[in-house]
Scaffold this motif. Sequence first.
Motif, PDB file in Angstrom:
ATOM      1  N   MET A   1       0.834  -1.202   0.000  1.00 34.54           N
ATOM      2  CA  MET A   1       0.000   0.000   0.000  1.00 34.54           C
ATOM      3  C   MET A   1       0.868   1.249   0.000  1.00 34.54           C
ATOM      4  O   MET A   1       1.917   1.288   0.627  1.00 34.54           O
ATOM      5  CB  MET A   1      -0.901   0.002   1.239  1.00 34.54           C
ATOM      6  CG  MET A   1      -2.272  -0.531   0.952  1.00 34.54           C
ATOM      7  SD  MET A   1      -3.594   0.230   1.883  1.00 34.54           S
ATOM      8  CE  MET A   1      -3.255  -0.221   3.571  1.00 34.54           C
ATOM      9  N   LEU A   2       0.393   2.243  -0.713  1.00 37.25           N
ATOM     10  CA  LEU A   2       1.114   3.508  -0.802  1.00 37.25           C
ATOM     11  C   LEU A   2       1.124   4.201   0.557  1.00 37.25           C
ATOM     12  O   LEU A   2       2.144   4.643   1.059  1.00 37.25           O
ATOM     13  CB  LEU A   2       0.438   4.385  -1.847  1.00 37.25           C
ATOM     14  CG  LEU A   2       0.887   5.832  -1.985  1.00 37.25           C
ATOM     15  CD1 LEU A   2       2.339   5.895  -2.361  1.00 37.25           C
ATOM     16  CD2 LEU A   2       0.025   6.519  -3.016  1.00 37.25           C
ATOM     17  N   PRO A  68       0.452 -10.261   2.199  1.00 41.44           N
ATOM     18  CA  PRO A  68      -0.329 -11.141   1.330  1.00 41.44           C
ATOM     19  C   PRO A  68       0.322 -12.521   1.228  1.00 41.44           C
ATOM     20  O   PRO A  68       1.547 -12.626   1.164  1.00 41.44           O
ATOM     21  CB  PRO A  68      -0.330 -10.416  -0.012  1.00 41.44           C
ATOM     22  CG  PRO A  68       0.720  -9.365   0.077  1.00 41.44           C
ATOM     23  CD  PRO A  68       0.856  -9.028   1.517  1.00 41.44           C
ATOM     24  N   GLU A  69      -0.542 -13.567   1.193  1.00 46.47           N
ATOM     25  CA  GLU A  69       0.001 -14.912   1.342  1.00 46.47           C
ATOM     26  C   GLU A  69       0.358 -15.577   0.017  1.00 46.47           C
ATOM     27  O   GLU A  69       0.960 -16.624   0.027  1.00 46.47           O
ATOM     28  CB  GLU A  69      -0.995 -15.780   2.121  1.00 46.47           C
ATOM     29  CG  GLU A  69      -2.385 -15.862   1.513  1.00 46.47           C
ATOM     30  CD  GLU A  69      -3.311 -14.790   2.096  1.00 46.47           C
ATOM     31  OE1 GLU A  69      -4.486 -15.073   2.283  1.00 46.47           O
ATOM     32  OE2 GLU A  69      -2.866 -13.668   2.373  1.00 46.47           O
ATOM     33  N   ASP A  70      -0.042 -14.985  -1.108  1.00 49.01           N
ATOM     34  CA  ASP A  70       0.366 -15.617  -2.370  1.00 49.01           C
ATOM     35  C   ASP A  70       0.663 -14.595  -3.455  1.00 49.01           C
ATOM     36  O   ASP A  70       0.651 -13.406  -3.178  1.00 49.01           O
ATOM     37  CB  ASP A  70      -0.685 -16.614  -2.857  1.00 49.01           C
ATOM     38  CG  ASP A  70      -2.059 -15.997  -3.033  1.00 49.01           C
ATOM     39  OD1 ASP A  70      -3.048 -16.675  -2.730  1.00 49.01           O
ATOM     40  OD2 ASP A  70      -2.140 -14.818  -3.429  1.00 49.01           O
TER      41      ASP A  70
ATOM     42  N   ARG B  28       2.271   7.561  -7.028  1.00 49.40           N
ATOM     43  CA  ARG B  28       2.458   6.174  -7.441  1.00 49.40           C
ATOM     44  C   ARG B  28       1.701   5.830  -8.726  1.00 49.40           C
ATOM     45  O   ARG B  28       1.505   4.678  -9.028  1.00 49.40           O
ATOM     46  CB  ARG B  28       1.967   5.238  -6.331  1.00 49.40           C
ATOM     47  CG  ARG B  28       2.959   5.039  -5.216  1.00 49.40           C
ATOM     48  CD  ARG B  28       3.991   3.965  -5.579  1.00 49.40           C
ATOM     49  NE  ARG B  28       4.747   3.583  -4.396  1.00 49.40           N
ATOM     50  CZ  ARG B  28       4.361   2.608  -3.584  1.00 49.40           C
ATOM     51  NH1 ARG B  28       3.267   1.932  -3.826  1.00 49.40           N
ATOM     52  NH2 ARG B  28       5.076   2.321  -2.526  1.00 49.40           N
ATOM     53  N   ALA B  41      -2.088  -4.056  -5.561  1.00 48.40           N
ATOM     54  CA  ALA B  41      -1.393  -4.057  -4.271  1.00 48.40           C
ATOM     55  C   ALA B  41      -2.315  -3.644  -3.129  1.00 48.40           C
ATOM     56  O   ALA B  41      -1.858  -3.175  -2.104  1.00 48.40           O
ATOM     57  CB  ALA B  41      -0.199  -3.101  -4.353  1.00 48.40           C
ATOM     58  N   ILE B  42      -3.629  -3.786  -3.298  1.00 45.67           N
ATOM     59  CA  ILE B  42      -4.563  -3.282  -2.300  1.00 45.67           C
ATOM     60  C   ILE B  42      -5.060  -4.441  -1.423  1.00 45.67           C
ATOM     61  O   ILE B  42      -5.405  -5.500  -1.946  1.00 45.67           O
ATOM     62  CB  ILE B  42      -5.761  -2.598  -2.994  1.00 45.67           C
ATOM     63  CG1 ILE B  42      -5.280  -1.602  -4.059  1.00 45.67           C
ATOM     64  CG2 ILE B  42      -6.697  -1.942  -1.993  1.00 45.67           C
ATOM     65  CD1 ILE B  42      -4.773  -0.289  -3.546  1.00 45.67           C
ATOM     66  N   PRO B  43      -5.085  -4.277  -0.085  1.00 48.96           N
ATOM     67  CA  PRO B  43      -5.576  -5.362   0.775  1.00 48.96           C
ATOM     68  C   PRO B  43      -7.071  -5.630   0.577  1.00 48.96           C
ATOM     69  O   PRO B  43      -7.814  -4.752   0.120  1.00 48.96           O
ATOM     70  CB  PRO B  43      -5.300  -4.864   2.193  1.00 48.96           C
ATOM     71  CG  PRO B  43      -4.812  -3.479   2.090  1.00 48.96           C
ATOM     72  CD  PRO B  43      -4.635  -3.106   0.663  1.00 48.96           C
ATOM     73  N   ARG B 187      -6.125   3.820  -7.889  1.00 52.00           N
ATOM     74  CA  ARG B 187      -5.741   3.851  -6.481  1.00 52.00           C
ATOM     75  C   ARG B 187      -6.411   5.041  -5.783  1.00 52.00           C
ATOM     76  O   ARG B 187      -6.973   4.900  -4.701  1.00 52.00           O
ATOM     77  CB  ARG B 187      -4.229   3.909  -6.340  1.00 52.00           C
ATOM     78  CG  ARG B 187      -3.771   3.772  -4.892  1.00 52.00           C
ATOM     79  CD  ARG B 187      -2.276   3.938  -4.760  1.00 52.00           C
ATOM     80  NE  ARG B 187      -1.548   2.683  -4.897  1.00 52.00           N
ATOM     81  CZ  ARG B 187      -0.776   2.361  -5.904  1.00 52.00           C
ATOM     82  NH1 ARG B 187      -0.641   3.172  -6.923  1.00 52.00           N
ATOM     83  NH2 ARG B 187      -0.132   1.226  -5.921  1.00 52.00           N
ATOM     84  N   TYR B 191      -9.088   4.439  -2.700  1.00 54.53           N
ATOM     85  CA  TYR B 191      -8.885   5.024  -1.374  1.00 54.53           C
ATOM     86  C   TYR B 191     -10.016   5.984  -1.031  1.00 54.53           C
ATOM     87  O   TYR B 191     -10.539   5.984   0.083  1.00 54.53           O
ATOM     88  CB  TYR B 191      -7.537   5.748  -1.308  1.00 54.53           C
ATOM     89  CG  TYR B 191      -6.345   4.819  -1.178  1.00 54.53           C
ATOM     90  CD1 TYR B 191      -6.517   3.456  -1.032  1.00 54.53           C
ATOM     91  CD2 TYR B 191      -5.049   5.314  -1.189  1.00 54.53           C
ATOM     92  CE1 TYR B 191      -5.432   2.608  -0.921  1.00 54.53           C
ATOM     93  CE2 TYR B 191      -3.951   4.471  -1.072  1.00 54.53           C
ATOM     94  CZ  TYR B 191      -4.149   3.114  -0.942  1.00 54.53           C
ATOM     95  OH  TYR B 191      -3.072   2.275  -0.825  1.00 54.53           O
ATOM     96  N   ASN B 278      -4.331  -7.560  -3.675  1.00 56.00           N
ATOM     97  CA  ASN B 278      -2.908  -7.895  -3.669  1.00 56.00           C
ATOM     98  C   ASN B 278      -2.607  -9.386  -3.772  1.00 56.00           C
ATOM     99  O   ASN B 278      -1.461  -9.791  -3.768  1.00 56.00           O
ATOM    100  CB  ASN B 278      -2.225  -7.290  -2.432  1.00 56.00           C
ATOM    101  CG  ASN B 278      -2.854  -7.770  -1.135  1.00 56.00           C
ATOM    102  OD1 ASN B 278      -3.571  -8.783  -1.120  1.00 56.00           O
ATOM    103  ND2 ASN B 278      -2.612  -7.050  -0.058  1.00 56.00           N
ATOM    104  N   SER B 279      -3.626 -10.244  -3.831  1.00 53.91           N
ATOM    105  CA  SER B 279      -3.392 -11.678  -4.021  1.00 53.91           C
ATOM    106  C   SER B 279      -4.671 -12.330  -4.521  1.00 53.91           C
ATOM    107  O   SER B 279      -5.742 -11.730  -4.453  1.00 53.91           O
ATOM    108  CB  SER B 279      -2.981 -12.332  -2.700  1.00 53.91           C
ATOM    109  OG  SER B 279      -4.084 -12.319  -1.804  1.00 53.91           O
ATOM    110  N   LYS B 574      -5.056 -21.316   2.227  1.00 53.40           N
ATOM    111  CA  LYS B 574      -4.179 -20.946   3.338  1.00 53.40           C
ATOM    112  C   LYS B 574      -4.915 -20.023   4.295  1.00 53.40           C
ATOM    113  O   LYS B 574      -5.988 -19.534   3.999  1.00 53.40           O
ATOM    114  CB  LYS B 574      -2.938 -20.252   2.793  1.00 53.40           C
ATOM    115  CG  LYS B 574      -2.020 -21.179   2.016  1.00 53.40           C
ATOM    116  CD  LYS B 574      -0.849 -20.387   1.457  1.00 53.40           C
ATOM    117  CE  LYS B 574      -0.371 -20.999   0.151  1.00 53.40           C
ATOM    118  NZ  LYS B 574       0.302 -20.038  -0.686  1.00 53.40           N
TER     119      LYS B 574
END
Lengths: 70, 600
Positions: A1-2, A68-70, B28, B41-43, B187, B191, B278-279, B574
């Motif tokens: 994250m930025l 992150p896990e993957d 960015r 890349a964001i959760p 982004r 946000y 992000n994943s 996981k």
Amino acid sequence: MLFDVRLPIGLLFLAIGLLVAGYGVLGPTTLSAGVNIDLIWGGVMAVFGAIMLALAALAKRGQLDPPPED
Amino acid sequence: MHLGAVDWGVICLYLVFVLGIGIVSARRAKSGNDFFLAGRAIPAWVCGLAFISANLGAQEVIGMGASGAKYGIATAHFYWIGAIPAMVFIGIFMMPFYYGSKARSAPEYLRMRFDEKTRALNALTFAAMTILNSGISMYALAKLIQTLHVFDGPFAALGLPQAWIFHGAILTAATVVLVYIYLGGLRGAIYNEVLQFFLIVAGFAPLVWLGLRQVGGWEGLQTTLGPGYTHAWAGMAHASTNKLGVDWFGLSMGLGFVLSFGYWCTDFLVVQRAMAANSMSAARRTPLIAAGVKMFIPFIVILPGLIAIALTSAPDHPGKAPAAAVRAGEIVQHDPGVIPIKIDSTTGKPMLDARGQPQLDYDLATPNLLLRYFPIGMVGVGLTALLASFMSGMAGGVTAFNTVFTYDIYQAYIRKEAPDGHYLMVGRLATLFGIAASVAAAYLCSQFNNINDFLQLVMAFVNAPVFATFLLGMFWKRTTGHGAFIGLAAGTLTAAIHHGLTLPINDAPGLKGGWLGVMQTYPSEMAQNFWIAIWAWSACFIVTIAVSLVTRPKPQEELAGLVYSLTPKIVHEKGPWYMRPVTLGVIMLTLTVILNLIFR
């Protein structure tokens, strides 16, 4: 994250909350449905803002948000 | 409407933060991947809230309040049937293909899975629909600001005509959104959407709290309005015994299956938020986290409508008893009621329905309730919530549009090979163009009296057939590009023909349907929309299968990662149990069933 999005959220809610709650205390008392909603809700928003800032601070110290896990 | 300095303070603070987030995000936004996909890349929780927020636009806050006042708690079907199951489905079953294929947009997935022409058709219809959607948001904002007289003071002080308020409001909203997307890309939008989500809740939750206090809580609402308003499933056995004018089959197939899955599972506006995760695991959890929030949104957007109609039927100040005894559920216009009578803007006279009764302006249910119960201070918070919802809705559309335009139209057909920086520039120009086109669309929107019905109609034409294409593409490896393209075209054509041959009762042929001749009438516009969707989806489904069976499919090795049976299954999830998509999905569905049982 930025940057941690909780940071701006926390700051904005704290600022708005204090502004509105302050007006609820200092301004002319107006009751909606029997309550001083400015004071009550301004307070709720300020507390929420503070919690967001605390979470952002905790995350910065690496105590939240697993990578992150993957 | 008079605003105090403290209200302007709250609104200005909001604008400063929204623009600030755009400016910081710009640091960015240096590549196409950053600008269009937020760098992936964001959760998950941020994506999930953005997913919700992008849908909390004008159509949601104003439209759902209007529908709540018109149809009652049955409007919650748009959430509990019309969203949650589809959101669970995309999270568990479809996200592996969207995220795993590394497609940059939903139309691009169609190109990888099928061919160029299917992508082109989807990209063009999506771009047009998204602009309309943004236009709806913008129109609602401008109309509202004009009606609430929020800008009257500043405009008078500057010596500008009051008629310019509508244009001024559109220009202001468009400029703010333009700045933060132009600078920060997806982004910046995401946000801001999270920030806007919390502001929307902060603005409407206290309104519901105060309103419920005023009407005597949920029990008070039930007593005032009667079971037709407060039971979501009352009378759903037959179309003539409920306010929506649809039966359970039309509701569950039209809304619950076709429209809902068509929107939540294929619309790039929402899918884009999950694609920024992000994943793979975070992408799959995005719609599931969103579903957990979404199921409670009716309580902040629909309840204000019910409260407003309750206060319109039974005035909140004693001493003005209704002249005649009023049956529960009957609407009587009191002065001053919360919901005003609809005025024809050309003649200045009240608009009457087919029975000669004055029509209520339902779109003002939520805003008027806000003005009535919020004092100076909270009005600023409430208006900020409205602004936030309009901007998040509009920004959602604009970010989806600039991506689809750049990758699926410009890069595909105008300039194939160019450096990344070139596409980044095109994306920024597309943002500018998209917002300009939204402004044009905003002026088109004044034709319809219920924004929500209008949106459902647009979705029925464009989105209903698309879900059949994605479903067959992801789960039947035999589906071919020719099948998908001809099926899509057939579905959209079927929607148009069905609309042209049917008409809601009490409407004149024209924009509402029946322009080819009226073969059938529906009890409500909503029923017509649901059935258009059912027909369009079925036509697309059948035609796609039929054409696929007589055309040559892609070789199987080209379809790995794009089709269910040719993609390795995710066997080992996981993380702790509550992070697993299937577990989360089951929890969300169970909670939704419980909500339906409570409000049956």
